[in-house]
Write an enzyme that holds these catalytic residues in place. Structure first.
Site: not given
Ligand SMILES: Cc1cc2nc3c(=O)[nH]c(=O)nc-3n(C[C@H](O)[C@H](O)[C@H](O)COP(=O)(O)OP(=O)(O)OC[C@H]3O[C@@H](n4cnc5c(N)ncnc54)[C@H](O)[C@@H]3O)c2cc1C
Length: 453
Positions: A43, A48, A51, A177, A181, A436, A441
């Protein structure tokens, strides 16, 4: 009391190993960790973190373009691959130091060499043998090599971060993934990216709408995504690059070919089979729900058990194991509620069940979906669209799947993951006020089910 030098011997100082070591040491256990590469594991060093740093770098290209719509004039931009690599190295070096510090300040003995199990209670590291009450295998995984003629011309995710020259033409093979990515990242950094995947759509296992939406967005941004496409071979193209020959005989040249077609558990040469530890056909260590192998005293967590290959899962497994061994509490990892992000451009954020998995599991479900142009892109002139989706178990109104494709989807999903873990119902979502104006939302304002069956 045993005569063992250590209560716990951990092989591998990656996500799972470091967490287990620190937690056990904090509980008073005598702990050793062996690591033959950089501290922090995949990682921190090859996954992770680098990346995500490269993903940030890639997003700037879009930001420069979008700035015009907001009145900014941005001069000619250029990208310096050497600068990105150098800055990444400095940051990762800093993190390696932090990990070392965390371990030593917790009182963990750190052995910087390759380890091998030589019995239920013995580990060999750099020629020396250590006795331990318990051994934890946390050795992670490794990229599977390209399985085509000329496969030695391909690189894996291990090499991509430090390529000597920026690949102006990058072929990415794979649809998971990691492949998706890197296709997005290098496309954003300015490479001409061709992503090849033999299946019908990338990101198998994710919700169908999410897969199709993100694939369409990646194509809009410039990735030449070719699904249902096989690679026959990789050959020298006579001009210093690699010719990627496809199943139909057609082909193209690429400066680098990234194979990201899977990762295999790191168990070769570890002495596990000799010690009687059962592995599955892929080499993954077989464990029960308390991370115990069939050999008493030997445990395994993280990618090496090949359940869910994510850092937070390795951390959770490590913590559950240490609680069990030294905290007197049996704790189980919840593999159903694993929030996850995919750092494609745009990002994916998801938790819970896909629509099709929910259909298979529940008698009746309701599906809410909203696809829209986010406010930011009304001026940015970007054609990027956001997709949000909720899957609800009709029997009890519980939200069982929550999915998003859009800017910073991972950041958005993390909070909703808490609500889902707490068992939130659609009525609770409806009763929640939105913030908002945000994209998030939309998750609390979807009222009409688009499907109900
Ligand atoms: C390109 C890429 C991107 C990723 N992105 C993400 C992401 O965005 N989010 C996420 O959650 N996960 C991501 N992951 C997955 C994540 O990195 C892993 O799930 C996680 O690192 C697993 O932790 P681990 O402790 O099981 O193994 P690792 O972190 O791999 O650690 C294992 C350690 O054991 C050491 N080791 C192996 N054998 C021995 C031995 N015999 N003796 C001594 N030491 C040994 C290795 O050198 C390594 O340091 C990514 C992975 C890759 C490859």
């Amino acid at each position: 009391m045993s005569d063992a030098a250590f209560d716990l011997f951990i092989i591998g100082a990656g996500s799972g190993g470091v967490r287990a070591a620190r937690m056990a040491a904090q509980r008073g256990a005598r702990v050793a960790v062996a690591e033959d590469a950089a501290l922090g594991g995949t990682c921190v060093n090859l996954g992770c973190i680098p990346k995500k740093l490269y993903s940030f770098a890639a997003h700037y290209a879009e930001s420069f373009e979008e700035a015009h719509g907001f009145g900014w004039s941005v001069g000619a931009s250029s990208f310096d691959w050497e600068a990105l690599k150098a800055n990444r190295r400095v940051e990762i070096g800093r993190l390696n130091g932090v990990y070392g510090q965390l371990l030593t300040s917790a009182g963990v003995t750190l052995l910087r060499a390759r380890a091998r199990v030589v019995g239920a209670n013995q580990v060999e590291v750099g020629g020396a043998r250590y006795r331990a009450e318990r051994i934890v295998v946390a050795t992670g995984g490794w990229p599977v090599a390209a399985d085509v003629p000329g496969g030695e011309r391909a690189i894996s995710s291990n090499e991509i971060f430090d390529l000597a020259r920026f690949p102006a033409r990058l072929a990415v093979v794979g649809g998971g993934y990691i492949a998706s990515e890197f296709a997005s990242i290098f496309n954003g950094l300015g490479a001409r990216v061709t992503q090849l995947y033999r299946g019908e759509q990338i990101l198998r296992g994710f919700d169908r709408d999410i897969r199709h939406h993100v694939a369409a967005e990646m194509i809009k941004k410039g990735v030449d995504l070719r699904v249902a496409t096989k690679v026959r071979s990789l050959e020298a193209d006579g001009e210093g690059a690699t010719r990627v020959v496809l199943g139909d005989g057609d082909g193209f040249s690429a400066d680098a070919v990234l194979y990201a077609t899977g990762r295999a558990p790191n168990t070769a040469g570890l002495g596990l089979e000799e010690a009687g530890v059962q592995l599955d056909v892929n080499g993954a260590v077989l464990v029960d729900d308390r991370y115990r192998t069939n050999v008493p005293g030997i445990y395994a967590v993280g990618d090496v058990i090949d359940r869910v290959q994510l850092t937070p899962v390795a951390l959770a497994e490590a913590m559950a194991l240490v609680d069990d061994l030294f905290g007197g509490a049996e704790r189980h990892v919840d593999y159903l509620h694993i929030p996850t992000a995919v750092f494609t451009h745009p990002n994916i954020g998801t938790i819970g069940l896909s629509e099709s998995d929910a259909r298979g599991r529940f008698e009746k479900i309701r599906v809410y979906r909203s696809e829209f142009k986010p406010l930011r892109h009304t001026l940015s002139m970007s054609s990027e669209r956001t997709l949000m989706k909720l899957v609800v178990d009709d029997a009890n109104d519980r939200v069982v799947g929550l999915h998003m494709v859009g800017a910073d989807a991972g950041e958005t999903i993390q909070g909703f993951a808490v609500a889902m873990k707490a068992g939130a119902t659609k009525a609770a979502f409806d009763a929640t006020l939105g913030i908002h104006p945000t994209a998030a939302e939309e998750f609390v304002t979807m009222r009409e089910a688009v499907a109900s069956s």
